[in-house]
Design a protein around this motif. Sequence first.
Motif, mmCIF file in Angstrom:
data_model
loop_
_atom_site.group_PDB
_atom_site.id
_atom_site.type_symbol
_atom_site.label_atom_id
_atom_site.label_comp_id
_atom_site.label_asym_id
_atom_site.label_seq_id
_atom_site.Cartn_x
_atom_site.Cartn_y
_atom_site.Cartn_z
ATOM 1 N N SER A 10 1.004 -0.402 0.335
ATOM 2 C CA SER A 10 -0.086 -0.394 -0.417
ATOM 3 C C SER A 10 0.556 1.148 -0.185
ATOM 4 O O SER A 10 2.505 0.991 -0.209
ATOM 5 C CB SER A 10 -1.256 0.130 1.120
ATOM 6 N N LEU A 33 -3.931 11.829 -5.571
ATOM 7 C CA LEU A 33 -5.177 11.453 -4.654
ATOM 8 C C LEU A 33 -6.406 10.793 -5.996
ATOM 9 O O LEU A 33 -6.886 10.342 -6.134
ATOM 10 C CB LEU A 33 -5.390 12.621 -3.680
ATOM 11 N N GLU A 81 -3.921 7.854 -7.759
ATOM 12 C CA GLU A 81 -3.493 6.578 -6.803
ATOM 13 C C GLU A 81 -4.763 6.525 -5.963
ATOM 14 O O GLU A 81 -5.192 7.392 -5.191
ATOM 15 C CB GLU A 81 -2.333 6.625 -6.704
ATOM 16 N N ARG A 82 -4.648 5.113 -5.103
ATOM 17 C CA ARG A 82 -5.016 5.658 -3.685
ATOM 18 C C ARG A 82 -4.163 5.121 -2.713
ATOM 19 O O ARG A 82 -2.746 4.269 -2.614
ATOM 20 C CB ARG A 82 -6.116 3.933 -4.099
ATOM 21 N N SER A 86 -3.343 4.477 1.633
ATOM 22 C CA SER A 86 -3.788 4.000 2.711
ATOM 23 C C SER A 86 -3.723 5.034 3.832
ATOM 24 O O SER A 86 -4.422 4.913 4.484
ATOM 25 C CB SER A 86 -2.703 2.874 3.468
ATOM 26 N N ASP A 93 -12.039 13.953 -0.806
ATOM 27 C CA ASP A 93 -11.648 12.817 -1.270
ATOM 28 C C ASP A 93 -11.786 12.518 0.858
ATOM 29 O O ASP A 93 -10.850 12.341 1.540
ATOM 30 C CB ASP A 93 -9.690 12.560 -0.839
ATOM 31 N N THR A 121 -10.203 8.771 3.047
ATOM 32 C CA THR A 121 -8.911 8.391 3.465
ATOM 33 C C THR A 121 -8.226 9.075 4.767
ATOM 34 O O THR A 121 -8.702 9.941 4.300
ATOM 35 C CB THR A 121 -7.826 8.503 2.171
#
Length: 127
Positions: free
Chosen positions: A3, A43, A46-47, A49, A75, A78
């Motif tokens: 991640s 952001l 991509e992702r 954690s 967002d 997150t």
Amino acid sequence: MTSKVLSLGQCAADSFAIKQTIEATFDVEVVGVDTLSEAMAQLKDERFSLILVNRILDRDGASGLSCIEQIQNRDGGTPIMLVSNLAGAQKQALTAGAVPGFGKAELNEPKTLTQLHSYLTRRDVEK
């Protein structure tokens, strides 16, 4: 799959320390960016954690608290931590929607690593 952690606004020395500690302890890649616009672009593509935001962005002096609010608006899924030794700033970050953060001086403290472990997977140290 590893991640990712997005680290926004750290100076070079702090960025290095954060990257070294987090990547050595957790199964993550730390991606550093200097400005809010760079963070928003990351952001979008991509992702992550976890997002770490410096209290005052090193590159342009922008308010990390303002960045937290803006990231939350775009967002909200997150978790975001403020990186600051100041208790008052940490309180403001919580009000802005962040999760409890930590100060740079506390980076290697067990309490901080436990906080990070709430969002990140530890490396298998017995490999």
